[in-house]
Motif scaffolding. Structure first.
Motif, mmCIF file in Angstrom:
data_model
loop_
_atom_site.group_PDB
_atom_site.id
_atom_site.type_symbol
_atom_site.label_atom_id
_atom_site.label_comp_id
_atom_site.label_asym_id
_atom_site.label_seq_id
_atom_site.Cartn_x
_atom_site.Cartn_y
_atom_site.Cartn_z
ATOM 1 N N PRO A 48 0.916 -1.285 -0.111
ATOM 2 C CA PRO A 48 -0.173 -0.055 -0.179
ATOM 3 C C PRO A 48 0.940 1.326 -0.262
ATOM 4 O O PRO A 48 1.924 1.356 0.383
ATOM 5 N N PRO A 49 0.302 2.453 -0.438
ATOM 6 C CA PRO A 49 1.091 3.495 -0.646
ATOM 7 C C PRO A 49 1.389 4.132 0.940
ATOM 8 O O PRO A 49 0.715 3.802 2.056
ATOM 9 N N ARG A 50 2.497 5.065 1.130
ATOM 10 C CA ARG A 50 2.809 5.539 2.297
ATOM 11 C C ARG A 50 3.332 6.933 2.180
ATOM 12 O O ARG A 50 3.505 7.150 0.986
ATOM 13 N N ASP A 51 3.305 7.762 3.027
ATOM 14 C CA ASP A 51 3.642 9.006 2.974
ATOM 15 C C ASP A 51 4.808 9.235 2.556
ATOM 16 O O ASP A 51 5.901 8.491 2.870
ATOM 17 N N GLY A 52 5.318 10.362 1.652
ATOM 18 C CA GLY A 52 6.682 10.796 1.549
ATOM 19 C C GLY A 52 7.172 10.084 0.129
ATOM 20 O O GLY A 52 8.403 10.485 -0.269
ATOM 21 N N LEU A 53 6.412 9.311 -0.410
ATOM 22 C CA LEU A 53 6.933 8.755 -1.430
ATOM 23 C C LEU A 53 7.010 9.740 -2.867
ATOM 24 O O LEU A 53 6.164 10.618 -2.690
ATOM 25 N N LEU A 54 7.996 9.746 -3.589
ATOM 26 C CA LEU A 54 8.179 10.517 -4.831
ATOM 27 C C LEU A 54 7.156 9.940 -5.821
ATOM 28 O O LEU A 54 6.630 8.903 -5.984
ATOM 29 N N PRO A 55 6.730 10.992 -6.792
ATOM 30 C CA PRO A 55 5.746 10.626 -7.646
ATOM 31 C C PRO A 55 6.267 9.580 -8.664
ATOM 32 O O PRO A 55 5.329 8.561 -8.927
ATOM 33 N N ARG A 56 7.644 9.496 -8.881
ATOM 34 C CA ARG A 56 7.850 8.234 -9.778
ATOM 35 C C ARG A 56 7.813 6.991 -8.847
ATOM 36 O O ARG A 56 7.702 5.941 -9.413
ATOM 37 N N GLU A 57 8.069 6.904 -7.649
ATOM 38 C CA GLU A 57 7.815 5.740 -6.818
ATOM 39 C C GLU A 57 6.422 5.425 -6.762
ATOM 40 O O GLU A 57 6.173 4.227 -6.615
ATOM 41 N N VAL A 58 5.682 6.341 -6.522
ATOM 42 C CA VAL A 58 3.976 6.108 -6.640
ATOM 43 C C VAL A 58 3.573 5.389 -7.974
ATOM 44 O O VAL A 58 3.060 4.325 -7.923
ATOM 45 N N LEU A 59 4.132 5.875 -9.016
ATOM 46 C CA LEU A 59 3.648 5.013 -10.320
ATOM 47 C C LEU A 59 4.222 3.903 -10.254
ATOM 48 O O LEU A 59 3.516 2.631 -10.842
ATOM 49 N N GLN A 60 5.768 3.615 -9.902
ATOM 50 C CA GLN A 60 6.127 2.291 -9.880
ATOM 51 C C GLN A 60 5.463 1.181 -9.046
ATOM 52 O O GLN A 60 5.225 -0.057 -9.644
ATOM 53 N N ASN A 61 5.082 1.762 -7.665
ATOM 54 C CA ASN A 61 4.405 0.885 -6.853
ATOM 55 C C ASN A 61 2.931 0.689 -7.597
ATOM 56 O O ASN A 61 2.485 -0.427 -7.360
ATOM 57 N N PHE A 62 2.545 1.457 -8.125
ATOM 58 C CA PHE A 62 1.292 1.139 -8.710
ATOM 59 C C PHE A 62 1.078 0.257 -9.753
ATOM 60 O O PHE A 62 0.378 -0.816 -9.939
#
Length: 605
Positions: free
Chosen positions: A30-44
């Motif tokens: 699941p997402p957590r605070d502080g992730l950079l946009p690129r990290e969010v997209l990769q996690n998605f």
């Protein structure tokens, strides 16, 4: 991987089975605070390949509006890679855009049908926004909550993740009878390849995909026994080898229950391979048994896939012609050959069929019941249909081409399982595909052939619904296409058409030969651009079944396989002995010399 929290026990992951031996399963984070946009997209992207029925974790990376717009069940885009690019600011520091640029290799539509694409440029844009309440406050970067607000509607996967997440399955539908033929016609089941998620109740997914009907491409040539009957629940049963499928019980009279059971049996068996299902049971209200079908009954039935291919009850005999005298030879096995009975195996062939210094032997094809052969004269102008018994005579040609130049005229005769003889006339003044059946010659309407290309070869599936086509362009290069065969008209005015033509192996710059290797599989002798000639197994949906091509022997000009995978692959060679090779082996495939003084090896069809 999580970077905080207490350790938790993780039990060993069981292999999901299937032909590809899947070894990777993704645990979504699941997402957590502080992730950079690129990290969010990769996690998605990582979460979207996890084994969650409704993509629950992946949706947590989306804004509420994006969740409503994202429909991963509607299709998949398969790319060479899905590495996100660098973020680009859009309007302010609280929004950004990231693109994925790659080569597209295929698409999966909402009906689970795969379409191959040859490295088409693809770009997908993702817009992300920071939804943190104090987005501009102190320590805002550590508390940032970047979410995807705009994204492509389809699921986006790279080639590796697609193979790990989805499994190819064949769903089966019955051939539609030719309305121009009077009397009963044997119906057989035709495979319709689809891709389903491997570990999200794959049996129920396959059954429901079958009940939904065939792909748009195959629909004009087949029909389903389901009618208005629907599946009312998941496929169940304590033993996976004996699945139970609940139906609403409507419209099951007149043998429809057994016909549906056959469709379900072969569809479910395609997930685990031959022998994976012992019996299929169809149930109605409160679990009452409507009908059952055992594996033994299904395999020997007249509607089984490949039932019209010939060779039932044992190995299929192969055939070839001798280049020195033109005799048609029968090859029951390695180092075992004999001339066929009748005029085609006589010590001295009729002059029309004998090779000369100007003309080599003409192409031929043996009917699937091994009782007749079609053979083209050495000059390519005449097509004969000849019986394979001692009492048969040559007779008059069944078709004559107007071609006048060597290398033109008739080529690539092929038989479907209903006794129809197909042949290509390469006469440049009147190119055509002909179907000869019941004493009638029909000119086949070839639709959707790309401009600038002509039909150079044809191979019919045994069920007669699909035609593998070799199309030649203005440069002389030949490519592989697949067309759908449909019949219409009356007995007095029959009509036949090959339409919905689509390219199967766009990565091959030149195709030398093609043969059906199963009811849903083609064996192709061809080469990629700036490469050598090799053997490729290609599915009828365009997917490459074996990732690594098989090495061909130098000088090979023809390849032969049968719809029974138990028969060895054969190929000829242009060496001085005219050697015919067979492909054999277990852990490692090897070419072995089968016989010499032979050309054009082929199986019936």
């Amino acid at each position: 991987m999580p970077d905080s929290g207490d350790p938790q026990r993780v039990d060993p992951v069981q292999d999901a089975g299937g032909d590809n031996g899947v070894q990777v399963r993704v645990i979504p984070v699941p997402p957590r605070d502080g992730l950079l946009p690129r990290e969010v997209l990769q996690n998605f992207l990582d979460a979207s390949i996890a084994d969650e029925r409704n993509y629950t974790t992946a949706q947590q990376y989306l804004t509420p509006d994006a969740v409503k717009k994202w429909h991963p069940a509607d299709g998949v885009v398969v790319l060479r890679n899905t590495t996100p690019g660098n973020p680009v600011a859009v309007a302010d520091t609280q929004s950004t855009q990231i693109s994925i640029k790659s080569s597209e290799i295929g698409q999966l539509d909402g009906k689970h049908t795969f379409t191959a694409v040859q490295d088409a440029p693809y770009e997908a844009a993702f817009t992300l926004v920071n939804v943190a309440k104090d987005a501009g406050g102190k320590d805002s970067s550590a508390k940032a909550e970047w979410r995807i607000d705009d994204l492509p509607d389809q699921l986006i996967l790279n080639q590796t993740n697609f193979g790990n997440t989805f499994q190819q399955v064949d769903r089966y539908f019955y051939t539609t009878p030719d309305p121009s033929v009077t009397g009963a016609q044997q119906q057989v089941l035709v495979p319709d390849p689809i891709y389903l998620r491997r570990r999200i109740d794959p049996a129920s997914a396959a059954a429901n995909a079958l009940a939904d009907g065939p792909s748009d491409w195959l629909t004009p040539a087949v029909h389903s026994a389901f009618g208005h009957t629907r599946i009312t629940g998941p496929v169940s049963g304590d033993d996976p080898r004996n699945p139970r499928v609940p139906l609403d019980g409507a419209d099951l009279g007149g043998g429809a229950c057994q016909q549906i059971a056959a469709q379900l049996y072969f569809t479910l068996a395609s997930q685990g391979g031959s022998g994976s299902i012992d019996q299929v049971t169809l149930t109605g209200r409160r679990g009452a048994v409507l009908c059952q079908l055992s594996s033994g009954q299904a395999r020997v039935s007249s509607y089984a896939p490949g039932a019209l291919a010939g060779g039932a009850g044992g190995a299929t005999p192969a055939y070839f012609r001798r280049p020195d005298n033109g005799d048609l030879m029968r090859m029951p096995g390695q180092d075992s050959t004999a001339a066929v009975a009748g005029p085609l195996g006589a010590p001295h062939l009729p002059a029309e069929l004998a090779p000369t210094a100007q003309h080599l032997v003409g192409a031929f094809a043996v009917r699937r019941d091994n009782k007749f052969a079609a053979v083209v004269s050495a000059d390519g102008r005449s097509l004969y249909q000849v019986g394979l018994t001692d009492s048969d005579k040559l007779g008059q040609p069944v078709a004559v081409s107007g071609a006048t130049t060597p290398g033109q005229g008739f080529a690539s005769p092929s038989w479907d399982g209903y006794g129809g003889l197909w042949v290509v006339d390469r006469n440049p003044a009147a190119p055509a595909v002909l179907l000869i059946r019941g004493g009638q010659t029909r000119i086949v309407a070839t639709m959707d052939i790309p401009a600038g290309r002509t039909v150079d070869g044809i191979r019919l599936s045994s069920d007669g619904t699909r035609a593998a086509l070799l199309l030649k362009d203005g440069t002389g290069a030949t490519s592989l296409w697949l067309g759908l065969v449909t019949h219409s008209g009356t007995a007095q005015a029959p009509a036949v058409e090959i339409g919905a033509v689509r390219q199967l192996a766009p990565q091959l710059s030149d195709v030398v030969s093609v043969s059906w290797a199963d009811t849903d599989l083609l064996l192709v002798l061809g080469k990629e651009l700036d490469s050598i000639t090799q053997l490729h197994y290609v599915g009828t949906d365009g997917s490459q079944i074996v990732a690594t091509p098989l090495q061909a022997v130098d000088g090979m000009t023809a390849v032969a396989a049968s719809e029974s995978r138990t028969d060895p692959v054969l190929a000829d060679s242009q060496d001085q002995d005219h050697t015919i090779y067979g492909l054999s082996g277990n852990a490692q495939w090897q070419w072995r010399a089968y016989t010499k003084n032979g050309v054009q090896p082929t199986y019936p069809g």
